[in-house]
Motif scaffolding. Sequence first.
Motif, short mmCIF file in Angstrom:
data_model
loop_
_atom_site.label_atom_id
_atom_site.label_comp_id
_atom_site.label_asym_id
_atom_site.label_seq_id
_atom_site.Cartn_x
_atom_site.Cartn_y
_atom_site.Cartn_z
N PHE A 87 0.73 -1.20 -0.17
CA PHE A 87 -0.06 0.09 -0.03
C PHE A 87 0.96 1.26 0.13
CE2 PHE A 87 -2.10 3.46 2.47
CZ PHE A 87 -3.12 3.64 1.54
N LEU A 90 2.46 1.88 -3.70
CA LEU A 90 1.79 2.35 -4.66
C LEU A 90 1.00 3.85 -4.27
CD1 LEU A 90 0.09 -1.03 -5.55
CD2 LEU A 90 2.14 0.14 -6.47
N LYS A 91 0.91 4.05 -2.91
CA LYS A 91 0.23 5.23 -2.73
C LYS A 91 0.67 6.49 -3.26
CE LYS A 91 -1.37 7.69 1.36
NZ LYS A 91 -1.41 8.01 2.68
N PRO A 92 2.01 6.76 -3.77
CA PRO A 92 2.12 8.12 -4.18
C PRO A 92 1.88 7.92 -5.85
CG PRO A 92 4.34 7.02 -3.48
CD PRO A 92 2.99 5.93 -3.01
N LYS A 93 1.90 6.72 -6.50
CA LYS A 93 1.68 6.42 -7.88
C LYS A 93 0.23 6.45 -8.32
CE LYS A 93 5.98 4.02 -7.85
NZ LYS A 93 6.72 4.61 -6.60
N VAL A 94 -0.84 6.09 -7.46
CA VAL A 94 -2.19 6.11 -7.85
C VAL A 94 -2.90 7.29 -7.98
CG1 VAL A 94 -2.52 3.60 -7.09
CG2 VAL A 94 -2.87 5.50 -5.55
N ASN A 96 -6.51 7.62 -8.43
CA ASN A 96 -7.70 7.26 -7.74
C ASN A 96 -7.32 6.12 -6.70
OD1 ASN A 96 -8.97 8.94 -9.29
ND2 ASN A 96 -9.80 7.45 -10.74
N PRO A 97 -7.09 6.47 -5.55
CA PRO A 97 -6.70 5.44 -4.40
C PRO A 97 -7.69 4.33 -4.16
CG PRO A 97 -7.29 7.76 -3.28
CD PRO A 97 -7.55 7.59 -4.78
N TRP A 98 -9.02 4.39 -4.66
CA TRP A 98 -9.73 3.20 -4.05
C TRP A 98 -9.43 1.92 -4.52
CZ3 TRP A 98 -12.04 -0.25 -7.35
CH2 TRP A 98 -11.76 0.11 -8.86
N ASN A 100 -6.21 0.82 -4.67
CA ASN A 100 -4.96 0.63 -3.69
C ASN A 100 -5.68 0.19 -2.19
OD1 ASN A 100 -2.29 0.30 -3.03
ND2 ASN A 100 -2.07 2.27 -2.43
N ILE A 101 -6.52 1.13 -1.94
CA ILE A 101 -7.27 1.10 -0.53
C ILE A 101 -8.00 -0.66 -0.57
CG2 ILE A 101 -8.89 1.75 0.98
CD1 ILE A 101 -8.12 4.79 0.05
N LEU A 150 -3.59 -3.51 -10.59
CA LEU A 150 -2.67 -2.06 -10.29
C LEU A 150 -1.33 -2.34 -10.90
CD1 LEU A 150 -3.43 -2.01 -6.36
CD2 LEU A 150 -3.62 -0.32 -8.10
#
Length: 186
Positions: A87, A90-94, A96-98, A100-101, A150
């Motif tokens: 998580f 990938l957080k800084p690269k997404v 729309n974070p849904w 990844n979450i 992803l």
Amino acid sequence: MDAKKCSVWMFLPIVFSVFTAAGLWIVYFIAVEDDKIYPLNLANRKSRSKPPPYISIAGDEPPASCVFSQVMNMAAFLELIIAVLRFIQLKPKVLNPWLNISGLAALCLASFGMSLLGNFQLSNDEEIHNVGTAMAFGFGTLACWVHSALTFKLNIKNEGRKAGIPRLVLSAAITLCVLLCILLHA
């Protein structure tokens, strides 16, 4: 692959897989040695005095149940660490974070399911054991599909296809195995 750019954390999923598989084989060998289940290679199974070698049955009675609980708890903990690290990666690269979450949530729920199935043996509390099994396999499979998507979507270091296609094939194989298991038990 440049060794200087590699992180030690990239080996965590491999360690998770190898040690979990080895631990489950140890549980199986303990149960066979204690004469609790049939060995896999037993040619003549006419006597139905012992159950087949399902891992939940193998880890049902001590001492195998103690090892089974420990293996599943350690695997659940490692899976939780992998979920959080993935998580964060990938957080800084997404955008729309849904997605990844949802990958994080699925892996966390699968981890909780592994802990449930390891700590509630089949003969003691079958309902909770089966809920844990469904969570581990169901949410684990969902997490595989989410992370396949992803991988294709983010294409980190232009490895989207190289890493995404094997993930897609593995996700499909896992889904097929889970569905086959459900159909065979029904």
